[in-house]
Motif scaffolding. Structure first.
Motif, PDB file in Angstrom:
ATOM      1  N   UNK A 116       0.923  -1.320  -0.146  1.00  0.00           N
ATOM      2  CA  UNK A 116      -0.101   0.130  -0.038  1.00  0.00           C
ATOM      3  C   UNK A 116       0.912   1.211   0.047  1.00  0.00           C
ATOM      4  N   UNK A 117       0.822   2.009  -1.075  1.00  0.00           N
ATOM      5  CA  UNK A 117       1.291   3.341  -0.994  1.00  0.00           C
ATOM      6  C   UNK A 117       0.395   4.514  -1.128  1.00  0.00           C
ATOM      7  N   UNK A 118       0.492   5.223  -0.130  1.00  0.00           N
ATOM      8  CA  UNK A 118      -0.631   6.294   0.153  1.00  0.00           C
ATOM      9  C   UNK A 118      -0.243   7.499  -0.740  1.00  0.00           C
ATOM     10  N   UNK A 119      -0.908   7.785  -1.650  1.00  0.00           N
ATOM     11  CA  UNK A 119      -1.052   8.973  -2.355  1.00  0.00           C
ATOM     12  C   UNK A 119      -0.943  10.253  -1.876  1.00  0.00           C
ATOM     13  N   UNK A 159       8.882   5.148   9.842  1.00  0.00           N
ATOM     14  CA  UNK A 159       9.345   6.261   9.020  1.00  0.00           C
ATOM     15  C   UNK A 159       8.530   6.652   7.808  1.00  0.00           C
ATOM     16  N   UNK A 160       8.180   7.828   7.565  1.00  0.00           N
ATOM     17  CA  UNK A 160       7.611   8.022   6.118  1.00  0.00           C
ATOM     18  C   UNK A 160       8.711   8.152   5.165  1.00  0.00           C
ATOM     19  N   UNK A 161       8.644   7.201   4.046  1.00  0.00           N
ATOM     20  CA  UNK A 161       9.604   7.179   3.091  1.00  0.00           C
ATOM     21  C   UNK A 161       8.567   7.217   1.701  1.00  0.00           C
ATOM     22  N   UNK A 162       9.225   8.454   0.949  1.00  0.00           N
ATOM     23  CA  UNK A 162       8.641   8.770  -0.440  1.00  0.00           C
ATOM     24  C   UNK A 162       9.094   7.630  -1.241  1.00  0.00           C
ATOM     25  N   UNK A 173       3.722   7.879  -0.533  1.00  0.00           N
ATOM     26  CA  UNK A 173       4.712   7.523   0.779  1.00  0.00           C
ATOM     27  C   UNK A 173       4.021   6.034   1.263  1.00  0.00           C
ATOM     28  N   UNK A 174       5.304   5.547   1.832  1.00  0.00           N
ATOM     29  CA  UNK A 174       4.812   4.212   2.714  1.00  0.00           C
ATOM     30  C   UNK A 174       5.503   4.585   4.156  1.00  0.00           C
ATOM     31  N   UNK A 175       4.762   3.496   5.083  1.00  0.00           N
ATOM     32  CA  UNK A 175       5.353   3.426   6.348  1.00  0.00           C
ATOM     33  C   UNK A 175       6.448   2.466   6.502  1.00  0.00           C
TER      34      UNK A 175
END
Length: 180
Positions: free
Chosen positions: A49-52, A69-72, A63-65
């Protein structure tokens, strides 16, 4: 999928004078074979799951968790100006570490499929071509010869230039909105 953890190398440049082979992670993207210096690769994740993120360029998937950590996540195919890559069951997110000024940043890049880690001696690496590649030549660190064909060795510092991506975001490059 197994994680690959590596140490950060001080320079992304290919050392053509050394006779020791360097290791590269090879992967498929748009039917072509690419490689990243393994010393920049922290781990490989299944595409999840990648959050737009609203109002970002198309090449930023979201971004992903990653362990809090928030990672682009950057769509490499879109970064190369080819549109959004299709996500399949073999798609992966490769977590890489890039240096920006005095800080190191984790960035995820989407690839169609991860192949393997290979060793390439400097004698098997040619300089980047002046023309003919389907991506910007400054993104190419060299062309490796592997099993009778070429693999495009990416210059991660150029492909994932934090300054350039921020400038593109400010200019509205890639028609805001990530197509999700």
């Amino acid at each position: 999928m197994a994680n690959i953890i590596a140490h950060q190398k001080s320079s992304p440049q290919i050392d053509h004078e050394s006779d020791s082979a360097q290791q590269y992670l090879t992967f498929q993207l748009g039917g072509e074979l690419f490689a990243l210096d393994i010393l920049h690769v922290k781990e490989i994740l299944e595409y999840g799951h990648v959050t737009p993120v609203p109002m970002t360029p198309t090449f930023i998937r979201g971004v992903i968790n990653l362990r809090g950590a928030v990672v682009p996540v950057i769509d490499l195919y879109a970064r190369f100006g080819r549109g959004l890559a299709e996500v399949t069951r073999r798609s992966c997110i490769v977590i890489v570490e890039v240096q920006h000024e005095e800080e190191r940043h984790d960035i995820g890049v989407t690839v169609d499929a991860v192949n393997e880690v290979v060793e390439l001696p400097p004698a098997e690496i040619e300089p980047a071509p002046a023309f003919g590649a389907k991506i910007r030549t400054d993104f190419i660190a060299g062309m490796g010869k592997l099993d009778g064909r070429f693999v495009i060795l990416l210059d991660l510092a150029k492909v994932l230039s934090v300054d350039e991506m921020a400038l593109l975001a400010e200019m509205g490059q890639g028609d805001h909105g990530n197509g999700e």
